[in-house]
Structure formats: C-alpha cells, structure tokens
Design a protein around this motif. Structure first.
Motif, PDB file in Angstrom:
ATOM      1  N   ALA A   1       0.825  -1.208   0.000  1.00 29.96           N
ATOM      2  CA  ALA A   1       0.000   0.000   0.000  1.00 29.96           C
ATOM      3  C   ALA A   1       0.860   1.259   0.000  1.00 29.96           C
ATOM      4  CB  ALA A   1      -0.930  -0.004   1.210  1.00 29.96           C
ATOM      5  N   HIS A   2       2.129   1.122   0.380  1.00 31.29           N
ATOM      6  CA  HIS A   2       3.067   2.244   0.394  1.00 31.29           C
ATOM      7  C   HIS A   2       4.111   2.003  -0.696  1.00 31.29           C
ATOM      8  CE1 HIS A   2       1.187   3.229   4.223  1.00 31.29           C
ATOM      9  NE2 HIS A   2       1.408   1.988   4.603  1.00 31.29           N
ATOM     10  N   SER A   3       3.662   2.046  -1.931  1.00 36.19           N
ATOM     11  CA  SER A   3       4.538   1.685  -3.046  1.00 36.19           C
ATOM     12  C   SER A   3       4.399   2.675  -4.185  1.00 36.19           C
ATOM     13  CB  SER A   3       4.216   0.272  -3.542  1.00 36.19           C
ATOM     14  OG  SER A   3       2.908   0.209  -4.093  1.00 36.19           O
ATOM     15  N   ARG A   4       5.428   2.679  -5.035  1.00 45.73           N
ATOM     16  CA  ARG A   4       5.433   3.513  -6.224  1.00 45.73           C
ATOM     17  C   ARG A   4       6.164   2.801  -7.344  1.00 45.73           C
ATOM     18  NH1 ARG A   4       6.906   9.745  -4.372  1.00 45.73           N
ATOM     19  NH2 ARG A   4       5.101  10.060  -3.007  1.00 45.73           N
ATOM     20  N   TYR A   5       5.849   3.230  -8.555  1.00 43.43           N
ATOM     21  CA  TYR A   5       6.561   2.747  -9.744  1.00 43.43           C
ATOM     22  C   TYR A   5       7.074   3.948 -10.512  1.00 43.43           C
ATOM     23  CZ  TYR A   5       7.556   0.296 -14.122  1.00 43.43           C
ATOM     24  OH  TYR A   5       8.175  -0.227 -15.227  1.00 43.43           O
ATOM     25  N   ARG A   6       8.312   3.867 -10.931  1.00 47.62           N
ATOM     26  CA  ARG A   6       8.875   4.948 -11.748  1.00 47.62           C
ATOM     27  C   ARG A   6       9.564   4.363 -12.961  1.00 47.62           C
ATOM     28  NH1 ARG A   6      11.474   9.771  -8.726  1.00 47.62           N
ATOM     29  NH2 ARG A   6       9.244  10.000  -8.377  1.00 47.62           N
ATOM     30  N   LYS A   7       9.337   4.990 -14.094  1.00 47.62           N
ATOM     31  CA  LYS A   7       9.863   4.520 -15.377  1.00 47.62           C
ATOM     32  C   LYS A   7      10.639   5.640 -16.045  1.00 47.62           C
ATOM     33  CE  LYS A   7       8.040   2.800 -19.833  1.00 47.62           C
ATOM     34  NZ  LYS A   7       6.823   2.326 -20.495  1.00 47.62           N
ATOM     35  N   VAL A   8      11.855   5.343 -16.465  1.00 42.74           N
ATOM     36  CA  VAL A   8      12.672   6.297 -17.217  1.00 42.74           C
ATOM     37  C   VAL A   8      12.704   5.825 -18.659  1.00 42.74           C
ATOM     38  CG1 VAL A   8      14.954   7.340 -17.478  1.00 42.74           C
ATOM     39  CG2 VAL A   8      14.076   6.805 -15.188  1.00 42.74           C
TER      40      VAL A   8
ATOM     41  N   ALA B   1       8.899  -0.062  -6.027  1.00 41.36           N
ATOM     42  CA  ALA B   1       9.424  -0.043  -4.668  1.00 41.36           C
ATOM     43  C   ALA B   1       8.286   0.097  -3.668  1.00 41.36           C
ATOM     44  CB  ALA B   1      10.413   1.108  -4.487  1.00 41.36           C
ATOM     45  N   ALA B   2       8.399  -0.616  -2.554  1.00 39.28           N
ATOM     46  CA  ALA B   2       7.478  -0.487  -1.427  1.00 39.28           C
ATOM     47  C   ALA B   2       8.320  -0.462  -0.158  1.00 39.28           C
ATOM     48  CB  ALA B   2       6.491  -1.644  -1.393  1.00 39.28           C
TER      49      ALA B   2
ATOM     50  N   ARG C   1      10.368  -3.826  -0.531  1.00 37.96           N
ATOM     51  CA  ARG C   1      10.250  -4.617  -1.760  1.00 37.96           C
ATOM     52  C   ARG C   1      10.836  -3.788  -2.902  1.00 37.96           C
ATOM     53  NH1 ARG C   1       6.043  -8.474  -1.449  1.00 37.96           N
ATOM     54  NH2 ARG C   1       5.760  -9.044   0.744  1.00 37.96           N
ATOM     55  N   LEU C   2      11.674  -4.410  -3.709  1.00 35.90           N
ATOM     56  CA  LEU C   2      12.287  -3.728  -4.843  1.00 35.90           C
ATOM     57  C   LEU C   2      12.326  -4.663  -6.042  1.00 35.90           C
ATOM     58  CD1 LEU C   2      15.410  -2.059  -3.157  1.00 35.90           C
ATOM     59  CD2 LEU C   2      13.405  -0.864  -4.051  1.00 35.90           C
ATOM     60  N   ALA C   3      11.960  -4.149  -7.193  1.00 34.67           N
ATOM     61  CA  ALA C   3      12.120  -4.885  -8.446  1.00 34.67           C
ATOM     62  C   ALA C   3      12.495  -3.894  -9.529  1.00 34.67           C
ATOM     63  CB  ALA C   3      10.842  -5.631  -8.817  1.00 34.67           C
ATOM     64  N   PHE C   4      13.371  -4.340 -10.436  1.00 44.06           N
ATOM     65  CA  PHE C   4      13.870  -3.480 -11.516  1.00 44.06           C
ATOM     66  C   PHE C   4      13.304  -3.943 -12.849  1.00 44.06           C
ATOM     67  CE2 PHE C   4      18.185  -3.053  -9.086  1.00 44.06           C
ATOM     68  CZ  PHE C   4      17.554  -2.299  -8.109  1.00 44.06           C
TER      69      PHE C   4
ATOM     70  N   THR D   1      24.389   3.494 -13.123  1.00 47.87           N
ATOM     71  CA  THR D   1      24.170   4.777 -12.450  1.00 47.87           C
ATOM     72  C   THR D   1      22.687   5.124 -12.408  1.00 47.87           C
ATOM     73  OG1 THR D   1      26.331   5.552 -13.198  1.00 47.87           O
ATOM     74  CG2 THR D   1      24.768   7.220 -12.461  1.00 47.87           C
ATOM     75  N   LEU D   2      22.000   4.882 -13.515  1.00 51.20           N
ATOM     76  CA  LEU D   2      20.571   5.177 -13.577  1.00 51.20           C
ATOM     77  C   LEU D   2      19.809   4.409 -12.505  1.00 51.20           C
ATOM     78  CD1 LEU D   2      17.994   6.286 -14.949  1.00 51.20           C
ATOM     79  CD2 LEU D   2      18.122   4.352 -16.527  1.00 51.20           C
ATOM     80  N   MET D   3      20.063   3.113 -12.385  1.00 50.37           N
ATOM     81  CA  MET D   3      19.322   2.307 -11.420  1.00 50.37           C
ATOM     82  C   MET D   3      19.701   2.677  -9.989  1.00 50.37           C
ATOM     83  SD  MET D   3      17.283   0.795 -13.346  1.00 50.37           S
ATOM     84  CE  MET D   3      16.436   0.053 -11.953  1.00 50.37           C
ATOM     85  N   ARG D   4      20.962   2.984  -9.747  1.00 49.35           N
ATOM     86  CA  ARG D   4      21.354   3.438  -8.405  1.00 49.35           C
ATOM     87  C   ARG D   4      20.575   4.698  -8.032  1.00 49.35           C
ATOM     88  NH1 ARG D   4      26.342   4.672  -9.321  1.00 49.35           N
ATOM     89  NH2 ARG D   4      27.244   2.658  -8.742  1.00 49.35           N
ATOM     90  N   ASN D   5      20.516   5.644  -8.955  1.00 47.70           N
ATOM     91  CA  ASN D   5      19.799   6.887  -8.682  1.00 47.70           C
ATOM     92  C   ASN D   5      18.305   6.660  -8.488  1.00 47.70           C
ATOM     93  OD1 ASN D   5      22.208   8.261  -8.889  1.00 47.70           O
ATOM     94  ND2 ASN D   5      21.858   8.973 -10.988  1.00 47.70           N
ATOM     95  N   LEU D   6      17.738   5.730  -9.250  1.00 51.52           N
ATOM     96  CA  LEU D   6      16.319   5.412  -9.087  1.00 51.52           C
ATOM     97  C   LEU D   6      16.038   4.819  -7.714  1.00 51.52           C
ATOM     98  CD1 LEU D   6      15.154   3.925 -12.522  1.00 51.52           C
ATOM     99  CD2 LEU D   6      14.308   5.998 -11.400  1.00 51.52           C
ATOM    100  N   VAL D   7      16.889   3.919  -7.256  1.00 54.42           N
ATOM    101  CA  VAL D   7      16.702   3.315  -5.935  1.00 54.42           C
ATOM    102  C   VAL D   7      16.731   4.389  -4.855  1.00 54.42           C
ATOM    103  CG1 VAL D   7      17.735   1.799  -4.200  1.00 54.42           C
ATOM    104  CG2 VAL D   7      17.597   1.042  -6.575  1.00 54.42           C
TER     105      VAL D   7
END
Length: 330
Positions: free
Chosen positions: A224-231, A246-247, A259-262, A311-317
């Motif tokens: 319930a405390h999650s978001r999705y971001r797409k570049v 991410a949650a 919770r994390l998934a790429f 670098t992109l994924m590190r920054n997204l996390v």
C-alpha cells in the motif's frame, strides 16, 4: 503470408484441449504484441485460439487479503480497479506507464506476461537472433545494445523484458495460475521466467500447452506504500531504459520491510533481493539506500554502450526510497 487457423473458445477446458493438441497454436487476447510479430514474420503460429470470451475477466479480493486477477482482464481495467489502486498502487502506476490508452484497452494481463522482447534484432527476421533462431548468434553484443541487459544476461542473449506490469508483480510476489490437460498449476512470477543461459528461446517455465488463467497477489500490507517509476528516452509511449517498483515500511527511521524490483535491466523482471536484504533492519537514509543499490548492482555486467544503466538504477533506488521515507514521515 503463412496461412493459419482461427478458433474462438468460450470455456477453459476447450481452450486447453486445443492448445494441448497443437504445439504451434498461440492464444490471442488483445493481440497487441502477437499480431505485430506475425506481421513481421517473427511469430508464425499454425493456429490462433481467441481467448477473449473465456470467463477469466474478474478481479476479486482473496480471503485474508490479496487479489485474484483474471487473465483476460485488460490493462486499463487493472489500472482503474479501486482495490488495485488502494492496496497495490505501484501496480496501477506501472500499467498506466505502459503504452497508450488505446493499447491498454486491448492488452490483457495474460498477454502482458507473455509479451516478447523489443530487441531490434529479434523483431527483424533478416538478422540472426538466438531467441528467434537458436544457435544463430546475438548481434546485439557487438551492435546496438544501449538499452540491453546489465543483469542476468549471457553470451547468447542480452535482450531485456519489456513489461512494466511484470516489474510491479515481481515486487509483490505474484503467482501465475495456469491450466493444462493434466490439471491446474501455479508458478511464482520470479520462477515463471527462465534464466537466459544458453537457451534464450525458452522464455518461461510454463508446461507445454498451458493456458494462463490468472494471477494471484498475496497479502502484502507494505504494498500500500509503493510507487513505480519509469525512465524512457521520450515521455510518450516508449519502453523503459530503466524502471523500479518499490514499497517501503519505515518505523522510527528503521526499515522494517522493503520490496524492490527493476525493469529494463534483464531478460525478466528483476527482483532486487540483495538490496532488500541489505536494507532490512537498517537505517532509512540516502547512504543506506546507495549501499543497497550498489550491493544489487555489483553483479552487473555491462557492454560498451549500456553501462549508464548502473548509475541510472542506483539513482532510481535512492530517489524512490527517499520519497517513500519522506512520505511515511508526514
């Protein structure tokens, strides 16, 4: 154009019988990927089995929490459903970030799971591709690969899976339900997609002749405390060059659950279990988020033109977990 048969089915046993009888048959849902591949000559099914009238269109709550989602639910229906938006907001956001509204109105949940890579070498029958013609080679390794895999690839294939929906489902431990002539079965989404290895043409662990009937999302209060971001390279209707679901559950500055998934970094939605392990029980701050991302990305193997994804994924996390932490503190 190769001739093919067409049959519309109205019950699951009838669909399973047809699939079991013809290994070259394919299910037709919305057709938003399969039909394009047929036009290009990549997919050449002997028979299309139209599953749109199967009674698999519902979304319902599961006793004890969670959701059961039918395979013929459209992406638009999934993203708009109030229970999905309330309990799994990252899933709704992921679906809305994929394709146009017109395509979401046609595309189905089952078809989304089975969509093929958008690698240009795969979709061009004039080029070699181990995923399309085993043993023919992977020209992407020496050619155009700026949007290709940095995790879990092999010398036989570096293509990425295109699904946005699948990334959120991986984060929330979704289970794929299917039916065969031998009866029903289930596969956790993290086991549904096979590692690339030396057989990139074998993409899923579905048994031969299996029909996907739906997805189960188990109870996950953290979702319930999650978001999705797409570049992506352009703002409208483009596939990801990197994405994250991410949650986060933070109490008194400590990560209780994460919770994390790429997405767009591997041949399948990539569950970031090492990053989750590093974060759980530790501080919820930028330094910890960076360390967790680096722990997950330590396994990355880049090519000359896709190293930017690390670098992109590190920054997204870091950005996503920081936002969720700040939101929890309000």
């Amino acid at each position: 154009m190769r001739e093919f048969g067409y049959q519309r089915v109205f019950d699951v046993p009838g669909a399973v019988a047809l699939l079991g009888a013809d290994p070259d048959a394919r299910c037709l849902g919305g057709g938003t990927n399969l039909v394009d591949l047929m036009k290009a000559g990549v997919e050449r099914p002997a028979q299309l089995i139209d599953v749109r009238e199967l009674p698999l269109g519902g979304i319902e709550a599961v006793e004890g929490g969670g959701l059961r989602i039918g395979a013929t639910v459209t992406n638009s229906e999934l993203a708009a459903h109030p229970e999905v938006r309330r309990h799994y907001p990252a899933l709704a956001q992921a679906v809305l970030s994929g394709a146009s509204g017109q395509l979401r109105n046609m595309a189905t949940v089952g078809g989304n799971l089975l969509q093929r890579t958008r690698c240009g070498y795969f979709t061009d029958p004039t080029k070699p591709c181990n995923k399309r013609v085993p043993g023919s080679g992977c020209p992407a390794i020496e050619g155009e690969h700026h949007n290709h895999a940095i995790l879990g690839a092999s010398p036989h294939c570096v293509a990425v899976h295109p699904s946005d929906m699948g990334v959120a489902l991986a984060a929330f431990d979704a289970v794929v339900r299917y039916e065969t002539t031998d009866g029903p079965g289930e596969l956790p989404l993290t086991d549904f997609y096979l590692p690339v290895g030396d057989t990139p043409h074998r993409e899923t662990a579905l048994p031969p002749g299996a029909l996907i009937t739906g997805i189960t999302l188990p109870p996950a209060p953290v979702a319930a405390h999650s978001r999705y971001r797409k570049v992506r390279e352009r703002a409208s209707y483009a596939f990801a060059i990197g994405s994250i679901a991410a949650a986060l559950d933070v109490q008194d500055g400590v990560v209780r659950e994460v919770r994390l998934a790429f997405g767009a970094v591997a041949s399948r939605p990539w569950r970031a279990r090492e990053a989750e392990r590093v974060l759980t029980g530790g501080p919820a701050d930028a330094a910890a988020f960076t360390a967790a991302a680096d722990a997950e990305l330590a396994a990355a193997e880049t090519l000359p033109h896709n190293g930017y994804k690390v670098t992109l994924m590190r920054n997204l996390v870091v950005a996503m977990l920081t936002e969720l932490t700040e939101e929890a503190a309000r």
